[in-house]
Write a protein that holds these residues in place. Structure first.
Motif, PDB file in Angstrom:
ATOM      1  N   GLY A  43      10.734  14.836  -8.545  1.00  0.00           N
ATOM      2  CA  GLY A  43      10.817  13.465  -8.054  1.00  0.00           C
ATOM      3  C   GLY A  43      10.406  12.455  -9.098  1.00  0.00           C
ATOM      4  N   GLU A  44      10.595  11.195  -8.765  1.00  0.00           N
ATOM      5  CA  GLU A  44      10.178  10.098  -9.638  1.00  0.00           C
ATOM      6  C   GLU A  44       9.145   9.267  -8.881  1.00  0.00           C
ATOM      7  OE1 GLU A  44      10.838   9.392 -12.762  1.00  0.00           O
ATOM      8  OE2 GLU A  44      12.115  11.148 -13.004  1.00  0.00           O
ATOM      9  N   TYR A  45       7.901   9.338  -9.336  1.00  0.00           N
ATOM     10  CA  TYR A  45       6.801   8.662  -8.655  1.00  0.00           C
ATOM     11  C   TYR A  45       6.058   7.746  -9.616  1.00  0.00           C
ATOM     12  CZ  TYR A  45       7.668  12.315  -5.216  1.00  0.00           C
ATOM     13  OH  TYR A  45       8.273  13.148  -4.303  1.00  0.00           O
ATOM     14  N   GLU A  46       5.724   6.561  -9.133  1.00  0.00           N
ATOM     15  CA  GLU A  46       4.898   5.668  -9.943  1.00  0.00           C
ATOM     16  C   GLU A  46       3.478   6.198 -10.075  1.00  0.00           C
ATOM     17  OE1 GLU A  46       8.398   3.271  -9.293  1.00  0.00           O
ATOM     18  OE2 GLU A  46       7.217   4.502  -7.928  1.00  0.00           O
ATOM     19  N   VAL A  47       2.967   6.787  -8.979  1.00  0.00           N
ATOM     20  CA  VAL A  47       1.598   7.294  -8.976  1.00  0.00           C
ATOM     21  C   VAL A  47       1.548   8.595  -8.187  1.00  0.00           C
ATOM     22  CG1 VAL A  47      -0.804   6.855  -8.323  1.00  0.00           C
ATOM     23  CG2 VAL A  47       0.619   4.971  -9.102  1.00  0.00           C
ATOM     24  N   ILE A  48       0.731   9.534  -8.652  1.00  0.00           N
ATOM     25  CA  ILE A  48       0.442  10.759  -7.912  1.00  0.00           C
ATOM     26  C   ILE A  48      -1.043  10.777  -7.573  1.00  0.00           C
ATOM     27  CG2 ILE A  48       0.368  13.283  -8.011  1.00  0.00           C
ATOM     28  CD1 ILE A  48       2.793  13.186  -9.870  1.00  0.00           C
ATOM     29  N   ALA A 110      -6.766  -0.611  -5.165  1.00  0.00           N
ATOM     30  CA  ALA A 110      -7.069  -1.417  -6.348  1.00  0.00           C
ATOM     31  C   ALA A 110      -6.944  -0.591  -7.623  1.00  0.00           C
ATOM     32  CB  ALA A 110      -8.475  -2.002  -6.235  1.00  0.00           C
ATOM     33  N   ARG A 111      -7.384   0.657  -7.568  1.00  0.00           N
ATOM     34  CA  ARG A 111      -7.277   1.526  -8.741  1.00  0.00           C
ATOM     35  C   ARG A 111      -5.815   1.829  -9.075  1.00  0.00           C
ATOM     36  NH1 ARG A 111     -12.163   5.149  -9.818  1.00  0.00           N
ATOM     37  NH2 ARG A 111     -13.890   4.110  -8.771  1.00  0.00           N
ATOM     38  N   VAL A 112      -5.000   2.047  -8.047  1.00  0.00           N
ATOM     39  CA  VAL A 112      -3.568   2.257  -8.265  1.00  0.00           C
ATOM     40  C   VAL A 112      -2.954   1.050  -8.959  1.00  0.00           C
ATOM     41  CG1 VAL A 112      -1.339   2.433  -7.089  1.00  0.00           C
ATOM     42  CG2 VAL A 112      -3.231   3.902  -6.388  1.00  0.00           C
ATOM     43  N   GLN A 113      -3.264  -0.136  -8.449  1.00  0.00           N
ATOM     44  CA  GLN A 113      -2.711  -1.358  -9.021  1.00  0.00           C
ATOM     45  C   GLN A 113      -3.181  -1.568 -10.456  1.00  0.00           C
ATOM     46  OE1 GLN A 113      -4.072  -4.030  -5.978  1.00  0.00           O
ATOM     47  NE2 GLN A 113      -2.245  -3.747  -4.721  1.00  0.00           N
ATOM     48  N   ASN A 114      -4.433  -1.257 -10.733  1.00  0.00           N
ATOM     49  CA  ASN A 114      -4.958  -1.420 -12.089  1.00  0.00           C
ATOM     50  C   ASN A 114      -4.280  -0.471 -13.068  1.00  0.00           C
ATOM     51  OD1 ASN A 114      -6.765  -3.467 -11.513  1.00  0.00           O
ATOM     52  ND2 ASN A 114      -8.450  -2.075 -11.049  1.00  0.00           N
ATOM     53  N   GLU A 125       4.246  -6.962 -12.100  1.00  0.00           N
ATOM     54  CA  GLU A 125       3.647  -7.551 -10.909  1.00  0.00           C
ATOM     55  C   GLU A 125       4.621  -8.504 -10.246  1.00  0.00           C
ATOM     56  OE1 GLU A 125      -0.187  -9.230 -11.442  1.00  0.00           O
ATOM     57  OE2 GLU A 125      -0.908  -7.574 -12.658  1.00  0.00           O
ATOM     58  N   VAL A 126       5.436  -9.182 -11.056  1.00  0.00           N
ATOM     59  CA  VAL A 126       6.381 -10.148 -10.511  1.00  0.00           C
ATOM     60  C   VAL A 126       7.784  -9.831 -11.024  1.00  0.00           C
ATOM     61  CG1 VAL A 126       6.998 -12.579 -10.325  1.00  0.00           C
ATOM     62  CG2 VAL A 126       4.586 -11.920 -10.401  1.00  0.00           C
ATOM     63  N   LEU A 127       8.727  -9.748 -10.097  1.00  0.00           N
ATOM     64  CA  LEU A 127      10.128  -9.525 -10.453  1.00  0.00           C
ATOM     65  C   LEU A 127      10.887 -10.836 -10.289  1.00  0.00           C
ATOM     66  CD1 LEU A 127      10.812  -6.162  -8.540  1.00  0.00           C
ATOM     67  CD2 LEU A 127      10.215  -6.448 -10.957  1.00  0.00           C
ATOM     68  N   MET A 134       9.731 -12.245  -6.724  1.00  0.00           N
ATOM     69  CA  MET A 134       8.969 -11.351  -5.857  1.00  0.00           C
ATOM     70  C   MET A 134       7.665 -10.973  -6.529  1.00  0.00           C
ATOM     71  SD  MET A 134      10.018  -7.538  -4.461  1.00  0.00           S
ATOM     72  CE  MET A 134      10.827  -8.109  -2.977  1.00  0.00           C
ATOM     73  N   ASP A 135       6.559 -11.206  -5.843  1.00  0.00           N
ATOM     74  CA  ASP A 135       5.244 -10.788  -6.298  1.00  0.00           C
ATOM     75  C   ASP A 135       4.908  -9.482  -5.581  1.00  0.00           C
ATOM     76  OD1 ASP A 135       2.456 -10.393  -6.656  1.00  0.00           O
ATOM     77  OD2 ASP A 135       2.194 -12.530  -7.067  1.00  0.00           O
ATOM     78  N   LEU A 136       4.935  -8.384  -6.317  1.00  0.00           N
ATOM     79  CA  LEU A 136       4.783  -7.066  -5.702  1.00  0.00           C
ATOM     80  C   LEU A 136       3.387  -6.831  -5.161  1.00  0.00           C
ATOM     81  CD1 LEU A 136       6.732  -5.057  -8.396  1.00  0.00           C
ATOM     82  CD2 LEU A 136       7.494  -5.499  -6.074  1.00  0.00           C
ATOM     83  N   LEU A 137       2.388  -7.344  -5.820  1.00  0.00           N
ATOM     84  CA  LEU A 137       1.020  -7.090  -5.399  1.00  0.00           C
ATOM     85  C   LEU A 137       0.599  -7.973  -4.229  1.00  0.00           C
ATOM     86  CD1 LEU A 137      -0.790  -6.608  -8.820  1.00  0.00           C
ATOM     87  CD2 LEU A 137       0.244  -4.896  -7.327  1.00  0.00           C
ATOM     88  N   ARG A 138       1.096  -9.193  -4.197  1.00  0.00           N
ATOM     89  CA  ARG A 138       0.707 -10.120  -3.134  1.00  0.00           C
ATOM     90  C   ARG A 138       1.711 -10.166  -1.988  1.00  0.00           C
ATOM     91  NH1 ARG A 138      -0.573 -11.848  -8.039  1.00  0.00           N
ATOM     92  NH2 ARG A 138      -2.726 -12.455  -8.453  1.00  0.00           N
TER      93      ARG A 138
END
Length: 224
Positions: A43-48, A110-114, A125-127, A134-138
């Motif tokens: 798979g393709e994952y941003e975070v595990i 928060a750790r994932v985002q950091n 963070e922003v597309l 689009m602000d992905l975090l907010r």
């Protein structure tokens, strides 16, 4: 964002899936090391998110296998093992972070985002595309400075389209990435969601961005 949780405690994995889903992310679950490693490899994952004490194969083995394939895969160890030498071992073996159970979901988020900010893994963070932002975090969306409220599923769908502007995305690909489901030819779930998204993102504005390629899928594109 697509997240893989490798965790054998049913309550913990269900809690994580619920929490990340409410934040607008797609979550896959594995309850043992062998299945977790297979998903991580295919798979393709941003975070595990990886537990260390797993059946069949432990988290140390899974982490080692992940690092053999990819050095840039974001991995957070989430475990009850709290000794300093175990934390050091985890970080030395390639984990990006180490969080001890019991934990607060807000801290894990928060750790994932950091980690994503530091490593810039396939997301900003922003597309932006044309006058759409689009602000992905907010979890904020706007077009021509006009805020657009979206439901979590609509947010995930638009985020996926915005990651691949100008690229035709098939219904199968959208269903797998946004809903984590296999698309069936007689299902209209994707089409219905696109119609709802268009009402909010396109209909109030003169320039249309979401287009249909009949028989294939959809594309985010500014056409003149």
């Amino acid at each position: 964002m697509k997240i893989l949780v490798i965790e054998d405690e049913v309550k913990t994995s269900a809690f994580l899936k619920k929490g990340f889903s409410e934040e607008g992310h797609v979550v896959d679950l594995a309850n043992n090391g062998v299945d977790g490693q297979h998903l991580a490899e295919t798979g393709e994952y941003e975070v595990i998110i990886l537990d260390l004490m797993l059946p069949q194969r432990d988290g140390w083995w899974v982490l080692q296998e992940i690092r053999k394939r990819r050095s840039d895969q974001a991995v957070i160890l989430l475990t009850a093992l709290d000794a300093v030498d175990q934390r050091v071992q985890g970080l030395r073996q390639g984990a990006d972070d180490y969080l001890v159970k019991p934990f607060a979901f807000s801290e894990l988020l928060a750790r994932v985002q950091n980690i994503l900010r530091r490593s810039n893994i396939r997301t900003d963070e922003v597309l932006h595309y044309a006058d759409l932002g689009m602000d992905l975090l907010r979890h904020k969306i706007w077009r021509a400075a006009t805020p657009i409220p979206l439901a979590p599923q609509e947010f995930r769908l638009l985020a996926y389209l915005m990651r691949f502007p100008g690229e035709v995305l098939t219904r199968t690909r959208i269903a797998e990435q946004v809903w984590d489901m296999h698309f069936e030819s007689d299902s209209n779930v994707v089409d219905v969601a696109i119609r709802r998204l268009r009402r909010k993102v396109d209909d109030p504005f003169p320039d249309k961005l979401i287009h249909t390629l009949r028989g294939v899928g959809y594309v985010l594109e500014l056409r003149h």
